[in-house]
Motif scaffolding. Structure first.
Motif, PDB file in Angstrom:
ATOM      1  N   TYR A  66       0.866  -1.179   0.000  1.00 22.75           N
ATOM      2  CA  TYR A  66       0.000   0.000   0.000  1.00 22.75           C
ATOM      3  C   TYR A  66       0.901   1.228   0.000  1.00 22.75           C
ATOM      4  O   TYR A  66       1.744   1.404   0.881  1.00 22.75           O
ATOM      5  CB  TYR A  66      -0.899  -0.007   1.235  1.00 22.75           C
ATOM      6  CG  TYR A  66      -1.769   1.224   1.372  1.00 22.75           C
ATOM      7  CD1 TYR A  66      -2.898   1.394   0.578  1.00 22.75           C
ATOM      8  CD2 TYR A  66      -1.460   2.214   2.295  1.00 22.75           C
ATOM      9  CE1 TYR A  66      -3.701   2.514   0.704  1.00 22.75           C
ATOM     10  CE2 TYR A  66      -2.253   3.341   2.427  1.00 22.75           C
ATOM     11  CZ  TYR A  66      -3.378   3.484   1.629  1.00 22.75           C
ATOM     12  OH  TYR A  66      -4.155   4.601   1.747  1.00 22.75           O
TER      13      TYR A  66
ATOM     14  N   THR B 115       0.880  13.628   2.936  1.00 21.96           N
ATOM     15  CA  THR B 115      -0.486  13.328   3.361  1.00 21.96           C
ATOM     16  C   THR B 115      -0.660  13.644   4.851  1.00 21.96           C
ATOM     17  O   THR B 115       0.112  13.155   5.675  1.00 21.96           O
ATOM     18  CB  THR B 115      -0.829  11.845   3.124  1.00 21.96           C
ATOM     19  OG1 THR B 115      -0.624  11.518   1.746  1.00 21.96           O
ATOM     20  CG2 THR B 115      -2.273  11.556   3.504  1.00 21.96           C
TER      21      THR B 115
ATOM     22  N   GLN C  96      -4.609  10.162   6.539  1.00 16.82           N
ATOM     23  CA  GLN C  96      -4.036   8.822   6.415  1.00 16.82           C
ATOM     24  C   GLN C  96      -4.652   7.857   7.424  1.00 16.82           C
ATOM     25  O   GLN C  96      -4.835   6.668   7.123  1.00 16.82           O
ATOM     26  CB  GLN C  96      -2.521   8.877   6.600  1.00 16.82           C
ATOM     27  CG  GLN C  96      -1.808   7.575   6.268  1.00 16.82           C
ATOM     28  CD  GLN C  96      -2.134   7.105   4.871  1.00 16.82           C
ATOM     29  OE1 GLN C  96      -2.065   7.871   3.911  1.00 16.82           O
ATOM     30  NE2 GLN C  96      -2.512   5.843   4.752  1.00 16.82           N
TER      31      GLN C  96
ATOM     32  N   LYS D  95      -7.750   6.659   5.908  1.00 19.02           N
ATOM     33  CA  LYS D  95      -7.464   5.758   4.788  1.00 19.02           C
ATOM     34  C   LYS D  95      -7.069   4.374   5.291  1.00 19.02           C
ATOM     35  O   LYS D  95      -7.503   3.357   4.726  1.00 19.02           O
ATOM     36  CB  LYS D  95      -6.352   6.339   3.916  1.00 19.02           C
ATOM     37  CG  LYS D  95      -6.789   7.536   3.082  1.00 19.02           C
ATOM     38  CD  LYS D  95      -5.660   8.007   2.175  1.00 19.02           C
ATOM     39  CE  LYS D  95      -6.113   9.157   1.290  1.00 19.02           C
ATOM     40  NZ  LYS D  95      -5.009   9.624   0.407  1.00 19.02           N
TER      41      LYS D  95
ATOM     42  N   ARG E 103     -10.329   2.828   6.429  1.00 14.34           N
ATOM     43  CA  ARG E 103     -11.230   2.492   5.332  1.00 14.34           C
ATOM     44  C   ARG E 103     -10.739   1.277   4.547  1.00 14.34           C
ATOM     45  O   ARG E 103     -11.528   0.422   4.139  1.00 14.34           O
ATOM     46  CB  ARG E 103     -11.373   3.697   4.403  1.00 14.34           C
ATOM     47  CG  ARG E 103     -12.424   3.516   3.316  1.00 14.34           C
ATOM     48  CD  ARG E 103     -12.503   4.743   2.416  1.00 14.34           C
ATOM     49  NE  ARG E 103     -12.749   5.951   3.184  1.00 14.34           N
ATOM     50  CZ  ARG E 103     -11.901   6.975   3.245  1.00 14.34           C
ATOM     51  NH1 ARG E 103     -10.738   6.917   2.613  1.00 14.34           N
ATOM     52  NH2 ARG E 103     -12.196   8.043   3.965  1.00 14.34           N
ATOM     53  N   ASN E 104      -9.431   1.211   4.330  1.00 14.07           N
ATOM     54  CA  ASN E 104      -8.867   0.117   3.532  1.00 14.07           C
ATOM     55  C   ASN E 104      -8.459  -1.088   4.377  1.00 14.07           C
ATOM     56  O   ASN E 104      -7.958  -2.075   3.839  1.00 14.07           O
ATOM     57  CB  ASN E 104      -7.641   0.618   2.755  1.00 14.07           C
ATOM     58  CG  ASN E 104      -8.000   1.693   1.748  1.00 14.07           C
ATOM     59  OD1 ASN E 104      -8.937   1.534   0.969  1.00 14.07           O
ATOM     60  ND2 ASN E 104      -7.274   2.793   1.753  1.00 14.07           N
TER      61      ASN E 104
END
Length: 425
Positions: free
Chosen positions: A278, A284, A289, A292, A295-296
């Motif tokens: 990833y 960022t 982050q 993210k 979420r991922n």
């Protein structure tokens, strides 16, 4: 008023001064209430708080009612005081009434009640709300007419009363947390402030630099790879070919243990267990982050620049440490990059992160440039210094102790002699 005795007029004057004090303290108390505390009390079911909150939803009506009542009372008090003083002092009564009543009103109807209401707004505003709500009924036509005129005047100056700012800004919220005092433990305050500061910190500030990334070269001898896998202290291990730039992917220690339990364990089976990398763009913000990662459902990534080159490694744990502080998640022995000396100075590893040094020792080294102390020194001197070179950087006297491989390795910092840098003319 000729038929009313002077004693009766004095009693009426005293009552009017008291009523004036009520209106003055009510105004200050209502306007001094903590609106967030009031909102919390209202949502908790406090009936009085709900009534006060409803009144404050239309401050123009509330202020109009209070000022109408206060001015009526003060004018009536002025008239009665004049009559009393004319009886007692004759032609000088007007002057005596003017100055005397001004002093009385300032002390007993303005400064004292307003000061009391400013210090104890809830104790004044909550009981007063019952009286004010009752007065709003008979005085509503006057209040409505007064507000119609005053709001019209404000519109002439293009002032829109519908655009009131009730929310706190980022910096105001930090001030509220800082001033919470004993209501919020200091540790919790630090965590809340760290959460608010996440948007001001980027992945570049906390990532593991590429030269410090611990990984395994898949092109090494198989026995060496197995040894590194079994003795590694990290949960997720980066696999690469020859250099970190040619990264293959991450392998989880849990998958390694599962493969080790099988009789056939080879590079091929190891590579099949590799998880996709990833990538995180440099710059960022941490708050972005963190979302993210959530979420991922990912806990680790490689930071890349605009050209796709790997700059470092960032993990979910790194971001969490920015919020809750350092904690140990590996079996590494505790180490320190900074050693305090008896003279108050510090021996600092120049590869240390500037933000970490500032947070740990409350220093004020600049954070808007290089991220390591070595980089900051090289930028300041515009050259690679030799050992024993002394200089002052951002107000801190420093001495270079060790230089290797074109890098400053160790620095002595006299933090106790910090001086605020002078601004250039």
């Amino acid at each position: 008023m000729d038929g009313i005795s002077t004693n009766t007029l004095l009693i009426i004057l005293g009552v009017l001064v008291f009523v004036s004090a009520f209106f003055s303290s009510s105004e200050t108390g209502m306007m001094s209430l903590n609106k967030y505390k009031l909102r919390h009390m209202s949502q908790s079911g406090d009936k009085t708080a709900q009534k006060v909150s409803q009144m404050l939803d239309r401050p123009d009506r509330l202020i109009g009612l209070i000022l109408i009542g206060n001015n009526l009372v003060n004018i009536a008090a002025s008239s009665i005081a004049t009559v009393i003083c004319l009886r007692l002092f004759g032609d000088y009564g007007v002057a005596v009434a003017t100055f005397g009543l001004t002093i009385v009103l300032l002390i007993f109807a303005e400064v004292t009640p307003k000061t009391l209401a400013a210090y104890f707004p809830e104790k004044i505003a909550f009981p007063a709300s019952y009286v004010l709500r009752a007065l709003m009924v008979p005085f509503y036509p006057f209040v409505w007419g007064l507000n119609l005129v005053t709001n019209g005047v404000l519109k002439l100056f293009r002032i829109n009363l519908d655009n009131r700012e009730d929310s706190l800004t980022h910096e105001e919220l930090k001030t509220v947390v800082n001033e919470a005092g004993a209501l919020i433990p200091r540790r919790h305050q630090d965590m809340l402030l760290s959460v608010l500061d996440l948007e001001n910190v980027t992945v570049d500030d906390i990532m593991v630099p590429r030269n410090e990334i611990a990984g395994i070269d898949i092109n090494d001898d198989w026995k060496d790879i197995v040894k590194q896998l079994t003795h590694g202290t990290h949960t997720r291990i980066l696999l690469y070919r020859d250099t970190v730039d040619d990264a293959v992917g991450f392998v989880h220690s849990r998958d390694v243990l599962r493969l080790l339990s099988k009789t056939q364990f080879s590079k091929e089976t190891l590579l099949r267990a590799v998880r996709e990398i990833y990538f995180v763009p440099e710059g960022t913000p941490l708050n972005v982050q963190l979302l993210k990662f959530q979420r991922n459902k990912i806990r680790i990534g490689l930071v890349v620049d605009e050209y796709g080159d790997i700059q470092g490694l960032i993990t979910l744990e790194d971001i969490l440490e920015e919020i809750v502080g350092d904690f140990t998640t590996t079996m590494d022995l505790p180490t320190s990059n900074t050693v305090k000396q008896n003279d108050g100075s510090f021996l600092v590893d120049a590869s240390s992160n500037i933000r970490d040094l500032n947070k740990q020792f409350k220093w004020k080294l600049p954070e808007d440039g290089p991220r390591t102390l070595n980089g900051l020194i090289l930028e300041h001197l515009e050259d690679i210094p030799n050992p024993n070179v002394c200089f002052r950087l951002a107000g801190y006297p420093m001495e270079v102790l060790d230089v290797k491989e074109n890098m400053v390795k160790q620095v002595k910092v006299m933090a106790s002699e910090y001086r605020k840098p002078r601004k250039s003319a």
